[in-house]
Design an enzyme around this catalytic site. Structure first.
Site, PDB file in Angstrom:
ATOM      1  N   GLY A  55     -13.477  48.696 -29.414  1.00  0.00           N
ATOM      2  CA  GLY A  55     -13.914  49.730 -28.496  1.00  0.00           C
ATOM      3  C   GLY A  55     -14.333  49.215 -27.142  1.00  0.00           C
ATOM      4  O   GLY A  55     -14.288  49.940 -26.153  1.00  0.00           O
ATOM      5  N   ASP A 171     -23.558  46.984 -33.315  1.00  0.00           N
ATOM      6  CA  ASP A 171     -22.225  47.007 -33.923  1.00  0.00           C
ATOM      7  C   ASP A 171     -21.985  45.790 -34.805  1.00  0.00           C
ATOM      8  O   ASP A 171     -20.980  45.092 -34.676  1.00  0.00           O
ATOM      9  CB  ASP A 171     -21.162  47.089 -32.818  1.00  0.00           C
ATOM     10  CG  ASP A 171     -19.821  47.617 -33.344  1.00  0.00           C
ATOM     11  OD1 ASP A 171     -19.803  48.212 -34.440  1.00  0.00           O
ATOM     12  OD2 ASP A 171     -18.812  47.426 -32.653  1.00  0.00           O
TER      13      ASP A 171
END
Length: 376
Positions: A55, A171
């Protein structure tokens, strides 16, 4: 304005050859690279040099002019910060050093380009080695898997408790844990949470992270604390034990995600069925302890989860964990509140607003409060 930067922050000049004011940041830890030098290092960012992506951007393998092999990450979105502020953050991150964190070597801030240059690790990511997502999987016996768990926990504990200011990764997942030639784990991308504004994310315009690793209070309510990282780490332990992906695999007739499947096996008294079939030999008691630590990490109520220093203690000592204190894990399933669980209830109001009710609000103040420490 285009910047051409070489060596140190003090040598930055714009495209007219004029010294840029405000970029004189004292540092001996990070280099500024020109865009052309990184383009040359990657053969014009050739697709064959691509070694990863996500991402936040695409990662290329590159060779610098001095012969050093590096990982070059081209960020996919421009930070809202000005150049000086961006470089200040880079300088701070470059000073965040630990054996279990990937070293940031330098960056490029030129025109619209935001590029980070990291040390290159031979075995790529844990996802590649463990799950076989890229190339030939690296054989990982239990001793190596346990060491990867502990090393990753150590790096995360440093970010939470010793880095100044503390850093919440946001993350933690197998593809963000890189391993070197000795299978030593290093957490990557730990600075991206600081370099990017909250609206530059993986999942939505509010929450950053990866489906399968998201703590429910963060995914549903946007409540970001260190305990969101702890939840993700608990999922990572289950992946390391099982050799299965939390975000891509489904289990049983009900297509359960990994967290749900592990809990189901616990309820049925067959937790060892979770163990990766490729692990033909392993110490059962230790593996079961690691799984229980994972369950403590993924408790529904975030204040019931341990901090990372407590996690390290539970993983590294031969103690008996009191499983009676465990409650059903929290699970986030996007676009399906019926299949999600958090505490005792998740309800949706007439306006579509989700509210959370937890049946257990006892704070996780100490290791003793959630585990029964008994030497074997």
């Amino acid at each position: 304005m285009t910047f051409s930067c070489f060596g140190s922050f003090r040598q930055c000049k714009d495209n007219r050859g004029t010294q840029v004011q405000g970029l004189e940041i004292a540092t001996n830890n990070v280099r500024l690279f020109s865009y052309n030098s990184l383009r040359s290092a990657t053969e014009n960012f050739h697709p064959s040099k691509k070694i990863g992506g996500g991402g936040f951007g695409v990662v290329y393998k590159g060779v610098l002019r001095d012969g050093r092999t590096v990982a070059i990450k081209c960020l996919s979105a421009e930070s809202k910060q000005g150049t000086s502020e961006f470089l200040t953050e880079i300088n701070m991150i470059s000073n965040t050093r630990h054996p279990n964190l990937v070293q940031l070597i330098g960056c490029c801030v030129e025109g619209v380009h935001r590029i980070l240059v990291y040390e290159y690790l031979e075995n790529n990511s844990l996802a590649s080695a463990l799950l076989g997502s890229k190339g030939k999987p690296v054989p990982l016996n239990w001793t190596k898997r346990a060491a990867i768990c502990l090393g990753t926990a150590s790096g995360l504990a440093f970010l939470h408790e010793e880095a100044q200011p503390p850093i919440v990764h946001r993350d933690i997942k197998a593809s963000n844990v890189l391993i070197d030639e000795n299978l030593h784990p290093k957490i990557g991308d730990f600075g991206l949470a600081k370099l990017f504004p909250d609206n530059i994310t993986h999942v939505s315009t509010r929450v950053a992270g990866t489906i399968g690793y998201l703590a429910p209070e963060y995914a549903l309510l946007g409540q970001l604390t260190k305990k969101a990282d702890v939840y993700s780490f608990g999922v990572l332990i289950l992946e390391i034990v099982s050799g299965s992906s939390s975000s891509n695999a489904a289990f049983g007739e009900d297509l359960l995600i990994l967290v749900e499947w592990a809990w189901k096996l616990r309820e049925e008294g067959r937790l060892l069925d979770l163990v990766d079939p490729e692990l033909t030999e392993y110490p059962e008691a230790e593996v079961l302890r690691f799984i229980k630590v994972a369950f403590f990490c993924i408790q529904s109520a975030y204040n019931q989860r341990p901090n990372m220093k407590q996690v390290i203690e539970m993983l590294s000592k031969e103690v008996k964990l009191n499983g009676k204190l465990l409650t059903k894990p929290g699970v986030y399933r996007p676009h399906s509140s019926k299949r999600s669980s958090y505490g005792s209830n998740i309800t949706t109001s007439s306006k579509g607003k989700k509210s959370v009710t937890s049946t257990n609000t006892t704070d996780f103040h100490s290791f003793q409060s959630v585990s029964e420490v008994v030497p074997r």
